[in-house]
Enzyme design. Structure first.
Site, short mmCIF file in Angstrom:
data_model
loop_
_atom_site.label_atom_id
_atom_site.label_comp_id
_atom_site.label_asym_id
_atom_site.label_seq_id
_atom_site.Cartn_x
_atom_site.Cartn_y
_atom_site.Cartn_z
N TYR A 143 -5.32 -5.68 -0.94
CA TYR A 143 -4.64 -5.06 -2.09
C TYR A 143 -4.54 -6.06 -3.24
CZ TYR A 143 -0.95 -2.42 -4.57
OH TYR A 143 -0.19 -1.73 -5.49
N LYS A 147 -6.85 -5.82 -6.52
CA LYS A 147 -6.28 -5.57 -7.86
C LYS A 147 -6.65 -6.69 -8.82
CE LYS A 147 -3.73 -1.74 -7.28
NZ LYS A 147 -3.86 -0.52 -8.07
P1 NAD Z 1 0.57 6.54 -4.00
O1 NAD Z 1 0.00 6.05 -2.72
O2 NAD Z 1 1.67 7.56 -3.95
O3 NAD Z 1 -0.56 7.12 -4.95
C1 NAD Z 1 -1.90 6.70 -4.90
C2 NAD Z 1 -2.78 7.93 -5.10
O4 NAD Z 1 -4.15 7.52 -5.09
C3 NAD Z 1 -2.62 8.95 -3.95
O5 NAD Z 1 -2.51 10.24 -4.49
C4 NAD Z 1 -3.90 8.77 -3.14
O6 NAD Z 1 -4.25 9.94 -2.42
C5 NAD Z 1 -4.89 8.39 -4.23
N1 NAD Z 1 -6.06 7.63 -3.73
C6 NAD Z 1 -6.05 6.56 -2.90
N2 NAD Z 1 -7.31 6.13 -2.70
C7 NAD Z 1 -8.12 6.94 -3.42
C8 NAD Z 1 -9.52 7.01 -3.61
N3 NAD Z 1 -10.37 6.14 -3.01
N4 NAD Z 1 -10.02 7.99 -4.41
C9 NAD Z 1 -9.20 8.89 -5.01
N5 NAD Z 1 -7.87 8.88 -4.85
C10 NAD Z 1 -7.33 7.90 -4.07
O7 NAD Z 1 1.06 5.22 -4.78
P2 NAD Z 1 1.87 5.07 -6.13
O8 NAD Z 1 3.11 4.35 -5.81
O9 NAD Z 1 1.93 6.32 -6.87
O10 NAD Z 1 0.92 4.05 -6.91
C11 NAD Z 1 0.04 4.45 -7.92
C12 NAD Z 1 -0.68 3.23 -8.50
O11 NAD Z 1 0.28 2.32 -9.02
C13 NAD Z 1 -1.50 2.47 -7.47
O12 NAD Z 1 -2.70 2.03 -8.07
C14 NAD Z 1 -0.63 1.29 -7.13
O13 NAD Z 1 -1.39 0.19 -6.72
C15 NAD Z 1 0.08 1.04 -8.45
N6 NAD Z 1 1.36 0.36 -8.23
C16 NAD Z 1 2.43 1.03 -7.69
C17 NAD Z 1 3.61 0.35 -7.48
C18 NAD Z 1 4.83 1.03 -6.92
O14 NAD Z 1 5.86 0.37 -6.72
N7 NAD Z 1 4.83 2.32 -6.66
C19 NAD Z 1 3.71 -1.02 -7.80
C20 NAD Z 1 2.60 -1.66 -8.32
C21 NAD Z 1 1.44 -0.97 -8.54
#
Ligand code: NAD
Ligand code: UDP
Length: 316
Positions: A143, A147
């Site tokens: 991860y 990123k």
């Molecule tokens: P989440 O897991 O709820 O959402 C991720 C989404 O991406 C899901 O709907 C999943 O089905 C989809 N996905 C995963 N792999 C995929 C692929 N290969 N092709 C198409 N779709 C795919 O997570 P989230 O918390 O909503 O995070 C969203 C983004 O924000 C991510 O990129 C995550 O790295 C980033 N982020 C989130 C946080 C947090 O605290 N929530 C912190 C830092 C970064």
């Protein structure tokens, strides 16, 4: 505008789709439904201008868009470690495929990066100029390093091809539509407390995080995307600078629920960062963005959401 949101059926993505539709845009939600769900976007299904594409971003696709928010990637450690090779592919091949669309159609594109690019940070709070302290071969590396490569790709597409890129470094975000079994600390603690289970504190519980309510995060994300070109091609931290240990978080949830909670200590996962807190000077100066939801208010809203879910599944 026609806006593509990858990962649009996930926790943050579904809030973003909702906000963009509300602003009168056409929204294409692209997702492979690994950690996202149709339920998260069910309330948007009949809205004019909303469409869903069931697709995996590791595979190329031809789409038209004015703007692209690239959020697709599992975000919780248990999910991104489930298939680490796939996590790297999603971050690297997915970024290349989405940047390819941006290049072909001249779209502006934003990458959802993460505070994890700072690893277990030796600088505190973390400014965007800090290069981080990341283990390249640990269980979190798929991860963190994925990123980091995505940030490199975005920056090189900007330098080499003049693509209008944005990079948002998101710090721990919480709120309604996190999954019950997501594994992240806020959802774990709330669900455990509501079910009358012990709260699982990993390690001593003295490690810290900064928790941002999802509405504040989506605000910052849209402000960054909307910001004038030429100004914003460097990464921007978006998070709430309030810093809490996991022991303090447990006490906050206890106060919000008004009942004594039992805790159970479990081993600290490998490479778990000891501290994390964003320096948000860049976001506040460039975007005029600061978070406005306190942890107590955000927890109340999140508790309300999980209460309703558990009650409707007969599980509370
Ligand atoms: P989440 O897991 O709820 O959402 C991720 C989404 O991406 C899901 O709907 C999943 O089905 C989809 N996905 C995963 N792999 C995929 C692929 N290969 N092709 C198409 N779709 C795919 O997570 P989230 O918390 O909503 O995070 C969203 C983004 O924000 C991510 O990129 C995550 O790295 C980033 N982020 C989130 C946080 C947090 O605290 N929530 C912190 C830092 C970064
Ligand atoms: N954590 C915890 N109990 C849990 C889940 C997580 O004590 O049930 C800790 C975890 O070890 C970490 C912090 O809470 O120190 C935040 O974990 P999370 O997975 O939410 O986010 P990340 O570690 O990716 O910042």
């Amino acid at each position: 505008m026609r806006i593509l949101v990858t990962g649009g059926a996930g926790f943050i993505g579904s809030h973003l789709c909702e906000r963009l539709l509300g602003e009168g845009n056409e929204v294409v939600c692209l997702d492979n439904f690994f950690t996202g769900s149709r339920e998260n976007i069910a309330h948007l299904a009949d809205r004019p201008g909303f469409s869903v594409v069931d697709h995996d971003i590791t595979e190329p696709i031809q789409l038209e868009a004015d703007r692209i928010f690239n959020l697709a990637c599992p975000a919780s450690p248990i999910h991104y470690q489930h298939n680490p090779v796939k996590t790297v592919k999603t971050n690297v091949m997915g970024a290349i495929n989405m940047l390819g669309i941006a290049k072909r159609v001249g779209a502006r594109i934003l990458q959802a990066s993460t505070s994890e690019v700072y690893g277990d940070p030796a600088e505190h709070p973390q400014r965007e100029s800090y290069w981080g302290n990341v283990n390249p071969i640990g269980p979190r590396s798929c991860y963190d390093e994925g990123k980091r490569v995505a940030e490199t790709l975005f920056t090189d597409y900007h330098r080499q091809h003049g693509i209008d890129i944005r990079i948002i470094r998101i710090f721990n975000t919480y709120g309604p539509r996190m999954r019950e079994n997501d594994g992240r600390v806020v959802s774990n603690f709330i669900v455990q407390a509501l079910k009358g289970d012990e709260l699982t504190i990993y390690g001593s519980g003295e490690q810290t995080r900064s928790f941002c309510y999802v509405d504040d995060l989506v605000d910052g994300m849209i402000k960054l995307m909307d910001c004038e070109s030429g100004k914003v091609h460097k990464p921007v931290n978006v998070g709430n600078p309030g810093e809490f240990s996991m022991n303090e978080l447990a006490l906050k949830i206890e106060a919000a629920l008004g009942k004594k909670l039992q805790v159970r200590h479990l081993p600290l996962p490998e490479d778990d960062p000891k501290q994390r807190k964003p320096d948000i000077s860049r976001a506040s100066e460039m975007l005029g963005w600061v978070p406005t939801t306190t942890l107590s208010d955000g927890l109340d809203k999140t508790i309300g959401y999980f209460k309703q879910r558990l009650e409707s599944s007969g599980n509370s």
